[in-house]
Scaffold this motif. Structure first.
Motif, PDB file in Angstrom:
ATOM      1  N   THR A 266      40.858  14.718  37.590  1.00  0.00           N
ATOM      2  CA  THR A 266      39.872  15.618  36.997  1.00  0.00           C
ATOM      3  C   THR A 266      38.617  14.888  36.537  1.00  0.00           C
ATOM      4  OG1 THR A 266      40.882  15.506  34.770  1.00  0.00           O
ATOM      5  CG2 THR A 266      41.623  17.259  36.253  1.00  0.00           C
ATOM      6  N   ALA A 483      39.898  21.658  31.678  1.00  0.00           N
ATOM      7  CA  ALA A 483      41.192  22.290  31.400  1.00  0.00           C
ATOM      8  C   ALA A 483      41.063  23.805  31.321  1.00  0.00           C
ATOM      9  CB  ALA A 483      41.768  21.737  30.101  1.00  0.00           C
ATOM     10  N   CYS A 499      49.080  28.438  30.920  1.00  0.00           N
ATOM     11  CA  CYS A 499      48.857  27.180  30.205  1.00  0.00           C
ATOM     12  C   CYS A 499      49.450  27.307  28.811  1.00  0.00           C
ATOM     13  CB  CYS A 499      47.363  26.860  30.117  1.00  0.00           C
ATOM     14  SG  CYS A 499      46.667  26.305  31.683  1.00  0.00           S
ATOM     15  N   THR A 555      48.081  18.564  31.344  1.00  0.00           N
ATOM     16  CA  THR A 555      46.641  18.705  31.506  1.00  0.00           C
ATOM     17  C   THR A 555      45.977  18.013  30.332  1.00  0.00           C
ATOM     18  OG1 THR A 555      46.848  20.817  32.667  1.00  0.00           O
ATOM     19  CG2 THR A 555      44.741  20.352  31.628  1.00  0.00           C
ATOM     20  N   TYR A 563      50.178  22.923  32.234  1.00  0.00           N
ATOM     21  CA  TYR A 563      49.956  23.996  33.199  1.00  0.00           C
ATOM     22  C   TYR A 563      51.311  24.291  33.838  1.00  0.00           C
ATOM     23  CZ  TYR A 563      48.325  26.261  37.524  1.00  0.00           C
ATOM     24  OH  TYR A 563      48.127  27.122  38.565  1.00  0.00           O
TER      25      TYR A 563
END
Length: 634
Positions: A266, A483, A499, A555, A563
């Protein structure tokens, strides 16, 4: 007297393993979050199997009094923000204490090296320095940065007007700020008006947990000044990189990004005004974002006003999981720009690309070539702007990518052992084990009473930035946005997702999908990572029958966030993992095999690694450290 009876009652809870029908395996204090989680587990999960310590250990360290106080403060984001430091430490969060310090304050706090030296310098084992006007007007020579700020917790370096107006001077950054936790590097006005020479970034910010890199007006006004980024930001966890007016007014400046952000998690990159008003620039992005997880790049006004520039994107984002790129007013008002996309976007789990006003207002023959671009875009709207799109093909299949006569893929773009066939889980078999280590910062779940008070949406990002002290452009802002956007993404066809930021929420989701008779598992440790292992005894969960499960993946966020999503039509296995030489057991791994892959993208990394295509083979992978797999109990 009241206090005496309360103390007596508390002592009975602490000393007795069975009070009021509630069992505490380790005589847990009944008022802790962990004890509360054990009670919740017993009330919502029907079997009497042992409670997994790896799961219980993630409970919040906050006691009921602190939780109640913080929940009350959370009614007003400013009130909770005022208690940020104590909130961060007591709740075991990820926090950046320096994110709200201005750049000038950071410069003032660091050691300044502003001498315009005339001799070569070798900076080895240096840390946290401010280079202002260093190397200005140098003629020839080279400066090298080796093992610079390596293995620090939070290196913070500033390079302002470094090598300004130099001629034929080179800078070499080798093994710079590697293995750090949070790293901030600012390059402002670097190599401005430089002639010839080069800047090389080799193994820059490798394996940094949260990088925050800013290149502003880097190489501005330079002439034939070559910049090379090799193994830049690889295997980083999260964070952001910003290139603002990079190479502005440059003349024939070649820039090479090789193995940029490879294997990163990410990582966001923002290219705004890159190569602006440049002449004859040559930018090469090779193996950019390779095998990354959800890499995101924003190209805004890239190459604006450029003349006869060349941009090449080769193997861009290949083998990545999801990912997104935004090209907005790319090559705007340029003259005879040439942009080639080769093997672009061959990610698995289809990502998202946006091309808006691409090449708008361009003159001359501006050509955009797409070869093996996999995302199925149409570019008909761009032909009216004088932009030609040539060599546009659907991506090649895994077979076309190349495999041996034995049918085993020889493609090296996917880490060995990351995906494997079900037949590999056979006792005595030797196979590659990928890197299953958890590289994220250790954090804890939130108490549900506090979690429900905290905002959790992109529409409330301003409140979240105040609570967690995340200024505009900070690494923390990027982490939260990444996120939130992933959590708000619509589920894939047939997928159920959520989530979760509390242990109770994870239990609720697993029970809603699988029922109350559930078990959660993870791979026992990381032994065997990045090497060869031997498979010992293998046990199929639910007798090896086809089942469904819930997978939960970490995450990055200020608090522990997972997640979780439903995974239908799988088989789950627990396998003893042995050392190849000694045959001793070193780990116990949990593997999940996806039997129905018909809905997977043809460019999925599993098919790149193993050959074949959607629906033709099953695909297995290990559950990595601190990820979890829920399934019904045997």
């Amino acid at each position: 007297m009241t206090n005496f009876f309360l103390s007596l009652l508390l002592s009975l809870f602490l000393l007795s393993p069975n009070v009021g029908g509630i069992e505490f395996e380790t005589k847990e204090n009944p008022f802790t979050a962990k004890a509360s989680l054990i009670r919740y587990w017993k009330n919502h999960i029907s079997n009497d199997l042992p409670k997994p310590n790896f799961f219980l250990s993630k409970a919040s360290p906050l006691g009921p009094t602190d939780s109640a106080i913080l929940a009350k403060l959370a009614d007003d984001p400013d009130s909770l923000s005022a208690r940020f430091n104590s909130f961060c430490s007591s709740a075991h969060l990820l926090c950046f204490s320096n994110d709200d310090v201005s750049e000038q304050q950071k410069d003032d706090q660091s050691t300044s090296l502003d001498d315009a030296v005339s001799k070569d310098a070798n900076f080895a084992t240096y840390t946290n320095r401010n280079f202002a006007n260093y190397g200005a007007a140098r003629r020839g020579g080279a400066d090298s940065f080796k093992n610079y700020s390596d293995e620090l917790n939070s290196p913070n370096d500033s390079f302002r007007k470094y090598s300004k107006e130099s001629n034929s001077h080179s800078e070499q950054f080798a093994s710079y700020a590697t293995n750090a936790n949070t790293a901030t590097s600012t390059f402002t006005g670097y190599a401005a008006d430089a002639t010839s020479g080069s800047g090389e970034f080799k193994i820059y910010h490798q394996q940094v947990n949260v990088p925050n890199l800013r290149f502003s007006s880097y190489d501005s006004g330079a002439n034939h000044h070559r910049l090379s980024f090799g193994s830049y930001g690889s295997e980083t966890n999260s964070g952001s990189q910003s290139f603002l007016s990079y190479g502005k007014n440059g003349n024939a400046d070649p820039n090479e990004f090789t193995s940029y952000a490879e294997g990163a998690n990410t990582l966001g990159s923002d290219f705004s005004g890159y190569g602006e008003i440049g002449n004859g620039g040559n930018n090469s992005f090779k193996s950019y974002g390779l095998n990354g997880n959800n890499p995101k790049s924003n190209f805004k006004s890239y190459g604006t006003g450029g003349n006869a520039g060349i941009d090449g994107f080769t193997n861009y984002r290949n083998g990545a999981n999801v990912g997104a790129n935004s090209f907005q007013t790319y090559a705007r008002h340029s003259n005879s720009e040439k942009v080639t996309f080769s093997n672009y976007g061959k990610s698995f789990n289809l990502g998202n690309d946006s091309f808006r006003d691409y090449g708008k207002g361009s003159l001359g023959r501006t050509s955009i070539g797409f070869k093996s671009y996999s995302l199925g875009r149409t570019f008909k709207d761009y032909t009216r702007n004088g932009v030609t799109f040539a060599e546009y093909n659907n991506f090649t299949t895994a077979t076309e990518a190349g495999h041996s006569h034995s049918g085993i893929s020889v493609n090296k773009m996917v880490e060995p052992g990351k995906f494997f066939r079900e037949s590999s889980l056979k006792e005595g078999n030797v196979m590659a084990m990928p890197d299953i280590r958890d590289r994220m910062v250790e954090r804890s779940f939130m108490p549900r009473s506090l979690l429900t008070k905290l905002p959790f949406s992109t529409s409330r990002i301003s409140d979240l930035k105040r609570i967690f002290h995340a200024p505009n452009g900070s690494a923390m802002e990027g982490i939260m946005l990444n996120a939130l956007e992933e959590c708000e993404r619509a589920p894939s066809p047939g997928e159920t997702k959520r989530c979760v930021g509390s242990a109770e929420d994870m239990i609720d989701f697993a029970v809603s999908v699988l029922g109350r008779n559930v078990v959660v598992r993870t791979t026992e440790n990381v032994n065997g990572s990045k090497g060869e292992v031997m498979i010992g005894k293998v046990r199929g969960i639910n007798g090896g029958k086809l089942t469904k499960s819930v997978s939960c993946h970490q995450t990055l966020y200020p608090y522990l966030l997972y997640y979780c999503h439903s995974v239908p039509k799988v088989r789950v296995y627990v396998a003893d993992i042995l050392d190849v030489a000694s045959k001793n057991m070193i780990n116990r791994g949990v593997a999940i095999c996806h039997i129905d892959t018909s809905s997977w993208a043809p460019g999925h990394g599993a098919f790149v690694a193993l050959g074949s295509g959607p629906g033709k083979i099953e695909v297995c992978h290990w559950i990595f450290e601190n990820d979890m797999s829920w399934a019904t109990a045997d």
